[in-house]
Write a protein that holds these residues in place. Structure first.
Motif, PDB file in Angstrom:
ATOM      1  N   ALA A   1       0.866  -1.192   0.000  1.00 21.53           N
ATOM      2  CA  ALA A   1       0.000   0.000   0.000  1.00 21.53           C
ATOM      3  C   ALA A   1       0.897   1.234   0.000  1.00 21.53           C
ATOM      4  O   ALA A   1       2.005   1.200   0.545  1.00 21.53           O
ATOM      5  CB  ALA A   1      -0.928   0.007   1.223  1.00 21.53           C
ATOM      6  N   THR A   2       0.423   2.295  -0.597  1.00 21.64           N
ATOM      7  CA  THR A   2       1.257   3.493  -0.743  1.00 21.64           C
ATOM      8  C   THR A   2       0.500   4.755  -0.373  1.00 21.64           C
ATOM      9  O   THR A   2      -0.733   4.775  -0.271  1.00 21.64           O
ATOM     10  CB  THR A   2       1.773   3.633  -2.188  1.00 21.64           C
ATOM     11  OG1 THR A   2       0.651   3.792  -3.072  1.00 21.64           O
ATOM     12  CG2 THR A   2       2.587   2.429  -2.610  1.00 21.64           C
ATOM     13  N   ASP A   3       1.287   5.812  -0.171  1.00 21.79           N
ATOM     14  CA  ASP A   3       0.796   7.191  -0.085  1.00 21.79           C
ATOM     15  C   ASP A   3      -0.201   7.434   1.047  1.00 21.79           C
ATOM     16  O   ASP A   3      -1.231   8.087   0.874  1.00 21.79           O
ATOM     17  CB  ASP A   3       0.170   7.623  -1.419  1.00 21.79           C
ATOM     18  CG  ASP A   3       1.182   7.659  -2.547  1.00 21.79           C
ATOM     19  OD1 ASP A   3       2.395   7.649  -2.257  1.00 21.79           O
ATOM     20  OD2 ASP A   3       0.767   7.696  -3.722  1.00 21.79           O
ATOM     21  N   ILE A   4       0.116   6.881   2.236  1.00 18.70           N
ATOM     22  CA  ILE A   4      -0.658   7.244   3.426  1.00 18.70           C
ATOM     23  C   ILE A   4      -0.024   8.526   3.955  1.00 18.70           C
ATOM     24  O   ILE A   4       1.039   8.516   4.562  1.00 18.70           O
ATOM     25  CB  ILE A   4      -0.610   6.127   4.482  1.00 18.70           C
ATOM     26  CG1 ILE A   4      -1.140   4.820   3.884  1.00 18.70           C
ATOM     27  CG2 ILE A   4      -1.404   6.522   5.722  1.00 18.70           C
ATOM     28  CD1 ILE A   4      -0.956   3.609   4.783  1.00 18.70           C
ATOM     29  N   LYS A   5      -0.698   9.657   3.712  1.00 14.97           N
ATOM     30  CA  LYS A   5      -0.085  10.966   3.949  1.00 14.97           C
ATOM     31  C   LYS A   5      -0.204  11.365   5.415  1.00 14.97           C
ATOM     32  O   LYS A   5      -1.250  11.221   6.032  1.00 14.97           O
ATOM     33  CB  LYS A   5      -0.767  12.030   3.074  1.00 14.97           C
ATOM     34  CG  LYS A   5      -0.040  13.354   3.014  1.00 14.97           C
ATOM     35  CD  LYS A   5       1.204  13.253   2.164  1.00 14.97           C
ATOM     36  CE  LYS A   5       1.884  14.633   2.058  1.00 14.97           C
ATOM     37  NZ  LYS A   5       2.518  15.085   3.290  1.00 14.97           N
ATOM     38  N   ALA A   6       0.900  11.830   5.967  1.00 11.44           N
ATOM     39  CA  ALA A   6       0.935  12.356   7.336  1.00 11.44           C
ATOM     40  C   ALA A   6       1.356  13.815   7.286  1.00 11.44           C
ATOM     41  O   ALA A   6       1.805  14.322   6.250  1.00 11.44           O
ATOM     42  CB  ALA A   6       1.922  11.553   8.183  1.00 11.44           C
ATOM     43  N   ASP A   7       1.216  14.508   8.419  1.00 13.40           N
ATOM     44  CA  ASP A   7       1.624  15.914   8.477  1.00 13.40           C
ATOM     45  C   ASP A   7       3.124  16.065   8.296  1.00 13.40           C
ATOM     46  O   ASP A   7       3.602  17.116   7.869  1.00 13.40           O
ATOM     47  CB  ASP A   7       1.207  16.526   9.825  1.00 13.40           C
ATOM     48  CG  ASP A   7      -0.301  16.637   9.970  1.00 13.40           C
ATOM     49  OD1 ASP A   7      -0.989  16.638   8.925  1.00 13.40           O
ATOM     50  OD2 ASP A   7      -0.795  16.710  11.108  1.00 13.40           O
ATOM     51  N   ASN A   8       3.890  15.036   8.645  1.00 12.67           N
ATOM     52  CA  ASN A   8       5.349  15.130   8.560  1.00 12.67           C
ATOM     53  C   ASN A   8       5.954  14.082   7.617  1.00 12.67           C
ATOM     54  O   ASN A   8       7.085  13.652   7.791  1.00 12.67           O
ATOM     55  CB  ASN A   8       5.983  15.011   9.946  1.00 12.67           C
ATOM     56  CG  ASN A   8       5.710  13.668  10.600  1.00 12.67           C
ATOM     57  OD1 ASN A   8       4.759  12.970  10.234  1.00 12.67           O
ATOM     58  ND2 ASN A   8       6.547  13.294  11.554  1.00 12.67           N
ATOM     59  N   GLY A   9       5.181  13.684   6.610  1.00 12.05           N
ATOM     60  CA  GLY A   9       5.724  12.753   5.641  1.00 12.05           C
ATOM     61  C   GLY A   9       4.689  11.812   5.074  1.00 12.05           C
ATOM     62  O   GLY A   9       3.502  12.152   4.982  1.00 12.05           O
ATOM     63  N   VAL A  10       5.143  10.625   4.704  1.00 15.13           N
ATOM     64  CA  VAL A  10       4.262   9.667   4.044  1.00 15.13           C
ATOM     65  C   VAL A  10       4.672   8.250   4.445  1.00 15.13           C
ATOM     66  O   VAL A  10       5.842   7.977   4.730  1.00 15.13           O
ATOM     67  CB  VAL A  10       4.321   9.841   2.505  1.00 15.13           C
ATOM     68  CG1 VAL A  10       5.716   9.551   1.969  1.00 15.13           C
ATOM     69  CG2 VAL A  10       3.282   8.987   1.799  1.00 15.13           C
TER      70      VAL A  10
END
Length: 458
Positions: free
Chosen positions: A167-176
């Motif tokens: 799985a890809t591109d689980i976005k966080a405030d300080n990265g991914v």
């Protein structure tokens, strides 16, 4: 009817006016509240990498591991951005079984820290930004500032040929975050070669030469100039042989000639001669490095990729296999010896200098020959015959593999029976009082070369 419409219109304007006044009053009241500080602003909810992992039960072991070594706060910081390849609980369960461990407590904090940081890259890299190739993690390598590398193959969606990106591109405030199904482990030089299909020929050679254990040793540090499969294909074609045609001893010498016993990243590569792990006469055979317009080895093989950092060294990929050179090869690979090469060819001494018996050559530079030409009033090699050149050249050759540290004051016989050279080592190495050794100990497979600044004239 008209009166009703007129009255309705008047009433509508009154209503709009009253609503407008009410809105102004409310706005003023809100402004007053804000200025007076009577109402707290709504809190802004953060979603850092650690927050996302902690909120997903499938990452509970990852979170426990981060907390165990104190990395949970680092990945909760918003002062930097990170890309995390996050192993699932099933991935950690497989690792623990692989290691024969009952839980995280069986893994030391140092090892666990190295493994966890091996899954983290500086910067936020969405899946669309990731290409097939090497990436340097935050896990510390053998030298400060060089994080351990891992190999991503986007064609197969794998990392180090071990973990699948699921799985890809689980976005966080300080990265991914990208999810993987196996824990990836820091790799040695041998492991890296195995993980990259472009080095399969090198791996086959290493296995046949029984060098896998040596290049897997974390007690030593190496720099390996690794030929690609295309480089080996070219080598076998040019030689008219296959891997099976090479003996273990020959193959070992060739492969070790691609390794240096130190950690040398691309930023520290310098021009000159350097000792490899391949040996002759109990000395390390030299490789020539040029840095003008890229990095070249022995004037022929180009470095095409750099700084793959392993637990026990660093790898640079090259596009041609390099062979341990003989004395003649050393001269041919250095443009400063081009006149010497012309002279040796014209005097028909190539075979004499290419035998198995060890020789020591005091090699004059082009500038040394040009000084001689001016002194004897000729324009170049073309003005000299084979008979002129042979006694001059043989006066530069001594029997045996004599390193500079083995030299001592005294007269030494040369291959010119009529010429002895007087060696003095009181202040550097000089010959016949006026000729200086300006570079020493360039080791070849059949002898050693020392560079001199004047031609020895019998």
């Amino acid at each position: 009817m008209k009166r009703v419409i007129d009255n309705f219109g008047k009433n509508l304007w009154v209503l709009i006016l009253l609503l407008s006044m009410a809105f102004v009053n409310v706005s003023c009241d809100d402004d007053d509240d804000d200025e007076a500080g009577n109402e707290e602003p709504m809190p802004v909810e953060t979603m850092t990498i650690t927050d996302i992992a902690a909120g997903n039960t499938d990452f509970s072991i990852l979170v426990a591991a981060l907390q165990k070594v104190g990395l949970d706060d680092d990945l909760a910081s918003e002062s930097g951005e990170f890309t995390v390849f996050a192993p699932t609980n099933a991935a950690f369960a497989d690792l623990l079984e692989e290691l024969g461990a009952s839980g995280l407590d069986d893994i030391s904090n140092d090892v666990l820290t190295s493994v966890l940081l091996y899954h983290v890259v500086s910067g936020s890299k969405m899946a669309s930004m990731i290409e097939t190739g090497y990436y340097n993690s935050l896990s510390a390598g053998p030298m400060d500032g060089y994080g351990l590398s891992f190999y991503v193959d986007m064609a197969t969606g794998t990392i180090n040929g071990r973990a699948m990106i699921t799985a890809t591109d689980i976005k966080a405030d300080n990265g991914v975050i990208h999810v993987i199904d196996k824990v990836i482990l820091p790799m040695s030089i041998t492991d890296h070669a195995i993980a990259n299909p472009a080095f399969s020929s090198l791996v086959a050679g290493v296995v046949k030469a029984e060098l896998a254990g040596a290049l897997d040793d974390d007690a030593a540090t190496f720099t390996v100039f690794a030929p690609t499969n295309d480089a080996f294909d070219m080598f076998f074609t040019d030689m008219g042989i296959t891997l099976d045609d090479l003996s273990k001893e020959t193959l070992s010498s060739v492969i070790l000639y691609h390794a240096i016993g130190a950690f040398v990243p691309a930023s520290m590569v310098e021009a000159g001669y350097f000792p490899t792990l391949s040996t002759a006469f109990e000395r390390n055979i030299s490789v020539k490095v040029d840095t003008d317009g890229g990095v070249m080895l022995n004037a022929d093989s180009e470095v095409v990729a750099t700084d793959v950092v392993a637990t026990n060294g660093i790898i640079h990929a090259i596009n041609k296999v390099i062979m341990p050179p003989g004395i003649v090869d050393i001269a041919m690979d250095n443009s400063n010896f081009s006149i010497l090469v012309q002279a040796v060819v014209k005097a028909e001494l190539v075979d004499a200098l290419s035998g198995d018996d060890p020789l020591t050559v005091f090699a004059p530079t082009n500038a040394a020959f040009e000084e001689l030409f001016a002194a004897i009033n000729v324009t170049g090699i073309d003005d000299l015959t084979k008979e002129d050149l042979t006694p001059i050249l043989l006066a530069h050759v001594v029997s045996g593999n004599v390193a500079s540290t083995d030299l001592s004051n005294g007269n030494v016989p040369t291959l010119n029976d009529q010429k002895m050279i007087a060696i003095n080592v009181d202040s550097g190495v000089s010959i016949d009082g006026t000729i200086n050794v300006v570079a020493a100990d360039i080791q070849g497979k059949n002898g050693i070369v020392h560079v001199i600044d004047k031609v020895i004239v019998p």
